[in-house]
Motif scaffolding. Structure first.
Motif, PDB file in Angstrom:
ATOM      1  N   LYS A  29       0.873  -1.185   0.000  1.00 50.84           N
ATOM      2  CA  LYS A  29       0.000   0.000   0.000  1.00 50.84           C
ATOM      3  C   LYS A  29       0.897   1.218   0.000  1.00 50.84           C
ATOM      4  CE  LYS A  29      -4.577  -0.212   0.716  1.00 50.84           C
ATOM      5  NZ  LYS A  29      -5.258   0.513  -0.334  1.00 50.84           N
ATOM      6  N   VAL A  30       0.461   2.269  -0.705  1.00 53.74           N
ATOM      7  CA  VAL A  30       1.186   3.532  -0.555  1.00 53.74           C
ATOM      8  C   VAL A  30       0.528   4.317   0.576  1.00 53.74           C
ATOM      9  CG1 VAL A  30       1.917   3.611  -2.970  1.00 53.74           C
ATOM     10  CG2 VAL A  30      -0.170   4.793  -2.288  1.00 53.74           C
ATOM     11  N   GLY A  33      -0.878  11.119   3.428  1.00 53.66           N
ATOM     12  CA  GLY A  33      -0.965  11.810   4.723  1.00 53.66           C
ATOM     13  C   GLY A  33      -1.243  10.858   5.881  1.00 53.66           C
ATOM     14  N   GLN A  35      -4.007   9.922   7.067  1.00 60.57           N
ATOM     15  CA  GLN A  35      -5.150  10.294   7.916  1.00 60.57           C
ATOM     16  C   GLN A  35      -6.350   9.368   7.746  1.00 60.57           C
ATOM     17  OE1 GLN A  35      -4.678  12.777  10.322  1.00 60.57           O
ATOM     18  NE2 GLN A  35      -2.661  12.254   9.519  1.00 60.57           N
ATOM     19  N   LEU A  54       5.024   8.007   0.355  1.00 54.55           N
ATOM     20  CA  LEU A  54       5.235   8.942  -0.766  1.00 54.55           C
ATOM     21  C   LEU A  54       5.737  10.307  -0.297  1.00 54.55           C
ATOM     22  CD1 LEU A  54       1.962   8.228  -2.851  1.00 54.55           C
ATOM     23  CD2 LEU A  54       4.209   7.133  -3.049  1.00 54.55           C
ATOM     24  N   ALA A  74      -0.323  15.104  -6.437  1.00 57.54           N
ATOM     25  CA  ALA A  74      -1.205  14.322  -5.557  1.00 57.54           C
ATOM     26  C   ALA A  74      -0.852  14.492  -4.087  1.00 57.54           C
ATOM     27  CB  ALA A  74      -1.131  12.847  -5.949  1.00 57.54           C
ATOM     28  N   THR A 100     -13.429  22.970   4.564  1.00 54.42           N
ATOM     29  CA  THR A 100     -14.387  22.257   5.433  1.00 54.42           C
ATOM     30  C   THR A 100     -13.875  20.886   5.871  1.00 54.42           C
ATOM     31  OG1 THR A 100     -15.584  20.995   3.720  1.00 54.42           O
ATOM     32  CG2 THR A 100     -16.255  23.286   4.031  1.00 54.42           C
ATOM     33  N   ILE A 106      -5.387  17.624  10.696  1.00 52.00           N
ATOM     34  CA  ILE A 106      -5.600  16.746   9.533  1.00 52.00           C
ATOM     35  C   ILE A 106      -5.336  17.527   8.246  1.00 52.00           C
ATOM     36  CG2 ILE A 106      -7.382  15.468   8.257  1.00 52.00           C
ATOM     37  CD1 ILE A 106      -8.436  14.625  11.084  1.00 52.00           C
ATOM     38  N   GLY A 113      -4.457  13.955  -3.217  1.00 48.64           N
ATOM     39  CA  GLY A 113      -4.413  12.633  -3.856  1.00 48.64           C
ATOM     40  C   GLY A 113      -4.920  11.545  -2.932  1.00 48.64           C
ATOM     41  N   ASN A 115      -7.051  11.853  -0.471  1.00 49.46           N
ATOM     42  CA  ASN A 115      -8.500  12.015  -0.312  1.00 49.46           C
ATOM     43  C   ASN A 115      -9.233  11.376  -1.493  1.00 49.46           C
ATOM     44  OD1 ASN A 115     -11.175  13.356  -0.402  1.00 49.46           O
ATOM     45  ND2 ASN A 115     -10.404  14.485   1.358  1.00 49.46           N
ATOM     46  N   GLY A 123     -16.308  11.797   1.444  1.00 47.87           N
ATOM     47  CA  GLY A 123     -15.121  12.651   1.272  1.00 47.87           C
ATOM     48  C   GLY A 123     -15.508  13.957   0.588  1.00 47.87           C
ATOM     49  N   ASP A 124     -14.883  15.047   1.004  1.00 47.00           N
ATOM     50  CA  ASP A 124     -15.363  16.357   0.552  1.00 47.00           C
ATOM     51  C   ASP A 124     -14.691  16.881  -0.720  1.00 47.00           C
ATOM     52  OD1 ASP A 124     -17.403  17.167   2.487  1.00 47.00           O
ATOM     53  OD2 ASP A 124     -15.792  16.909   3.943  1.00 47.00           O
ATOM     54  N   LYS A 184     -22.048  22.184   3.100  1.00 49.44           N
ATOM     55  CA  LYS A 184     -21.910  20.848   3.708  1.00 49.44           C
ATOM     56  C   LYS A 184     -22.809  20.755   4.933  1.00 49.44           C
ATOM     57  CE  LYS A 184     -18.035  18.533   6.139  1.00 49.44           C
ATOM     58  NZ  LYS A 184     -16.573  18.311   6.090  1.00 49.44           N
ATOM     59  N   GLN A 190     -16.042  19.606  12.098  1.00 46.10           N
ATOM     60  CA  GLN A 190     -14.951  18.673  11.800  1.00 46.10           C
ATOM     61  C   GLN A 190     -15.422  17.270  11.435  1.00 46.10           C
ATOM     62  OE1 GLN A 190     -12.538  19.003  15.286  1.00 46.10           O
ATOM     63  NE2 GLN A 190     -12.133  21.153  14.941  1.00 46.10           N
ATOM     64  N   TRP A 192     -17.651  14.459   8.926  1.00 44.62           N
ATOM     65  CA  TRP A 192     -17.864  14.196   7.506  1.00 44.62           C
ATOM     66  C   TRP A 192     -19.240  14.725   7.074  1.00 44.62           C
ATOM     67  CZ3 TRP A 192     -14.071  11.369   4.914  1.00 44.62           C
ATOM     68  CH2 TRP A 192     -13.084  10.806   5.724  1.00 44.62           C
TER      69      TRP A 192
HETATM   70  C1  LIG Z   1     -11.052  12.568  12.422  1.00 44.75           C
HETATM   71  C2  LIG Z   1     -11.058  12.636  10.924  1.00 44.75           C
HETATM   72  C3  LIG Z   1     -11.948  13.477  10.293  1.00 44.75           C
HETATM   73  C4  LIG Z   1     -11.957  13.565   8.908  1.00 44.75           C
HETATM   74  N1  LIG Z   1     -12.858  14.392   8.314  1.00 44.75           N
HETATM   75  C5  LIG Z   1     -12.880  14.491   6.979  1.00 44.75           C
HETATM   76  C6  LIG Z   1     -13.787  15.373   6.332  1.00 44.75           C
HETATM   77  O1  LIG Z   1     -14.554  16.102   6.959  1.00 44.75           O
HETATM   78  N2  LIG Z   1     -13.790  15.391   4.967  1.00 44.75           N
HETATM   79  C7  LIG Z   1     -12.932  14.631   4.220  1.00 44.75           C
HETATM   80  O2  LIG Z   1     -12.966  14.709   3.000  1.00 44.75           O
HETATM   81  N3  LIG Z   1     -12.032  13.831   4.812  1.00 44.75           N
HETATM   82  C8  LIG Z   1     -11.985  13.726   6.164  1.00 44.75           C
HETATM   83  N4  LIG Z   1     -11.073  12.898   6.758  1.00 44.75           N
HETATM   84  C9  LIG Z   1     -10.162  12.084   5.920  1.00 44.75           C
HETATM   85  C10 LIG Z   1      -8.924  12.878   5.557  1.00 44.75           C
HETATM   86  O3  LIG Z   1      -9.303  13.917   4.704  1.00 44.75           O
HETATM   87  C11 LIG Z   1      -7.829  12.045   4.889  1.00 44.75           C
HETATM   88  O4  LIG Z   1      -6.708  12.885   4.841  1.00 44.75           O
HETATM   89  C12 LIG Z   1      -8.077  11.570   3.475  1.00 44.75           C
HETATM   90  O5  LIG Z   1      -9.241  10.771   3.407  1.00 44.75           O
HETATM   91  C13 LIG Z   1      -6.928  10.702   2.980  1.00 44.75           C
HETATM   92  O6  LIG Z   1      -5.814  11.471   2.606  1.00 44.75           O
HETATM   93  P1  LIG Z   1      -4.374  11.098   3.121  1.00 44.75           P
HETATM   94  O7  LIG Z   1      -3.414  11.946   2.358  1.00 44.75           O
HETATM   95  O8  LIG Z   1      -4.333  11.184   4.584  1.00 44.75           O
HETATM   96  O9  LIG Z   1      -4.212   9.586   2.559  1.00 44.75           O
HETATM   97  P2  LIG Z   1      -3.810   8.220   3.290  1.00 44.75           P
HETATM   98  O10 LIG Z   1      -4.603   8.035   4.512  1.00 44.75           O
HETATM   99  O11 LIG Z   1      -2.335   8.131   3.401  1.00 44.75           O
HETATM  100  O12 LIG Z   1      -4.271   7.193   2.155  1.00 44.75           O
HETATM  101  C14 LIG Z   1      -5.635   6.922   1.915  1.00 44.75           C
HETATM  102  C15 LIG Z   1      -5.752   5.869   0.799  1.00 44.75           C
HETATM  103  O13 LIG Z   1      -5.358   6.417  -0.450  1.00 44.75           O
HETATM  104  C16 LIG Z   1      -4.248   5.671  -1.009  1.00 44.75           C
HETATM  105  N5  LIG Z   1      -3.374   6.690  -1.603  1.00 44.75           N
HETATM  106  C17 LIG Z   1      -2.933   7.827  -1.015  1.00 44.75           C
HETATM  107  N6  LIG Z   1      -2.235   8.575  -1.890  1.00 44.75           N
HETATM  108  C18 LIG Z   1      -2.222   7.875  -3.059  1.00 44.75           C
HETATM  109  C19 LIG Z   1      -1.660   8.129  -4.346  1.00 44.75           C
HETATM  110  N7  LIG Z   1      -0.992   9.274  -4.629  1.00 44.75           N
HETATM  111  N8  LIG Z   1      -1.838   7.200  -5.312  1.00 44.75           N
HETATM  112  C20 LIG Z   1      -2.533   6.048  -5.061  1.00 44.75           C
HETATM  113  N9  LIG Z   1      -3.110   5.762  -3.865  1.00 44.75           N
HETATM  114  C21 LIG Z   1      -2.947   6.667  -2.886  1.00 44.75           C
HETATM  115  C22 LIG Z   1      -3.624   4.940   0.172  1.00 44.75           C
HETATM  116  O14 LIG Z   1      -2.959   3.746  -0.248  1.00 44.75           O
HETATM  117  C23 LIG Z   1      -4.847   4.643   1.016  1.00 44.75           C
HETATM  118  O15 LIG Z   1      -5.523   3.520   0.507  1.00 44.75           O
HETATM  119  C24 LIG Z   1     -11.036  12.796   8.127  1.00 44.75           C
HETATM  120  C25 LIG Z   1     -10.109  11.960   8.771  1.00 44.75           C
HETATM  121  C26 LIG Z   1     -10.121  11.866  10.155  1.00 44.75           C
HETATM  122  C27 LIG Z   1      -9.105  10.972  10.825  1.00 44.75           C
END
Ligand SMILES: Cc1cc2nc3c(=O)[nH]c(=O)nc-3n(C[C@H](O)[C@H](O)[C@H](O)COP(=O)(O)OP(=O)(O)OC[C@H]3O[C@@H](n4cnc5c(N)ncnc54)[C@H](O)[C@@H]3O)c2cc1C
Length: 284
Positions: A29-30, A33, A35, A54, A74, A100, A106, A113, A115, A123-124, A184, A190, A192
């Motif tokens: 898995k890549v 962030g 999150q 990444l 991304a 939002t 976070i 990317g 998200n 997801g927003d 939204k 904070q 979803w």
């Molecule tokens: C408490 C909490 C509240 C949140 N509230 C919201 C909200 O209100 N709205 C919202 O939209 N989101 C919300 N999120 C989710 C947040 O926005 C995450 O950051 C997002 O869903 C994933 O982005 P990330 O960079 O953290 O990816 P990661 O968590 O690192 O990865 C998520 C997935 O994407 C894949 N991936 C990541 N980057 C790539 C890439 N470049 N190519 C291929 N695959 C990839 C990973 O393998 C994994 O499967 C919340 C999260 C938490 C913990």
């Protein structure tokens, strides 16, 4: 809970990341962030044997002016988007929706990317990129391919990305100085979206010339509200026209029913939030 054991690699180039992903196979898995992925690992909903980080790949970050489009890496964080004047000028809808997302911590770690690749129906950022008619640039062992946002989101938490592919860039056609708003509904700050509406409109001399509207969390994937768009185009930017157009918001959509809202309530929300999104964008 503690995640299962995994090997960790942190390449510094995209080529090395693709090579590592290809070598490790489907169990890799890549991580961007982290999150969404970290909670998934901690709950052991996924147990990859290799994690490919990444975060050290500079070429995946940043916003580039690429003629008639913005090219967004991304790995650009939400804060990277919010602080970038190119995004506010040419893709205001994306900036407005990003504001939002979750909370400041976070927003410092999460990436555009990540998200989109996570593809949570709530997801927003998926509906805004769909409305803005973005194209995803995806790289894998057989090269680079482009996938329009309308084909990228396939199902719940499922995209057109193959297990050995990485989302490199999101290309957004410029919507320079279009009015925009992301409306939204969520139960607490904070959280979803239960339902949300992404709207961007081009108004000239009080008349709506173009309109793009997409809905979050009405279905497994984000959907365009084509009926609203058609009803808005050519109308005066008045509260009455917006109210009438918003009545088309749930047309052709089979909304989700879940613990947050049933299908009927979601259809009602889509109309109310569409009216608010367009009216707020225009200032009507
Ligand atoms: C408490 C909490 C509240 C949140 N509230 C919201 C909200 O209100 N709205 C919202 O939209 N989101 C919300 N999120 C989710 C947040 O926005 C995450 O950051 C997002 O869903 C994933 O982005 P990330 O960079 O953290 O990816 P990661 O968590 O690192 O990865 C998520 C997935 O994407 C894949 N991936 C990541 N980057 C790539 C890439 N470049 N190519 C291929 N695959 C990839 C990973 O393998 C994994 O499967 C919340 C999260 C938490 C913990």
């Amino acid at each position: 809970m503690i995640p299962s054991n995994f090997d960790y690699v942190a390449p510094t180039t995209l080529d090395d990341a693709v090579a590592a992903l290809t070598e490790a196979g489907e169990d890799a898995k890549v991580i961007a962030g982290g999150q969404s992925l970290m909670p998934v690992l901690r709950l052991r909903l996924a147990a990859p044997t290799v994690l490919i980080d990444l975060n050290r790949i500079d070429e995946l970050r940043g916003v580039r002016d690429d003629g008639d489009a913005l090219a967004i890496g991304a790995m650009t964080t939400y804060y990277g988007l919010l602080g970038n004047p190119l995004v506010s000028k040419h893709a205001l809808l994306l900036a407005d929706a990003t504001r939002t997302v979750a909370d400041p911590q976070i927003r410092h770690r999460g990436t555009l990317g990540g998200n989109l690749a996570h593809a949570d129906p709530a997801g927003d950022l998926s509906a805004p990129v769909l409305a803005l008619e973005a194209t995803m640039t995806i790289v894998g062992p057989s090269g680079t391919r482009e996938v329009p946002a309308s084909e990228f989101f396939v199902d719940y938490f499922t995209t057109a990305l193959q297990p050995d592919e990485i989302l490199r860039e999101i290309r957004i056609p410029k919507h320079t100085e279009w009015a925009a708003h992301y409306e939204k509904l969520h139960r607490v700050a904070q959280a979803w979206s239960i339902v949300a509406v992404a709207a961007t409109v081009d108004v000239d001399a009080g008349v709506i010339k173009q309109a793009k509207v997409a809905l979050t969390n009405m279905a497994a994937v984000p959907v365009r509200a084509r009926g609203v768009e058609e009803a808005l185009i050519g109308q005066d930017a008045s509260p009455e026209s917006i109210r009438a157009a918003a009545e088309h918001a749930a047309e052709g959509v089979s909304p989700l029913s879940d613990g947050n809202a049933d299908a009927e309530y979601r259809s009602h929300l889509a109309k109310v939030l569409t009216r608010r999104a367009v009216a707020t964008a225009i200032g009507a």
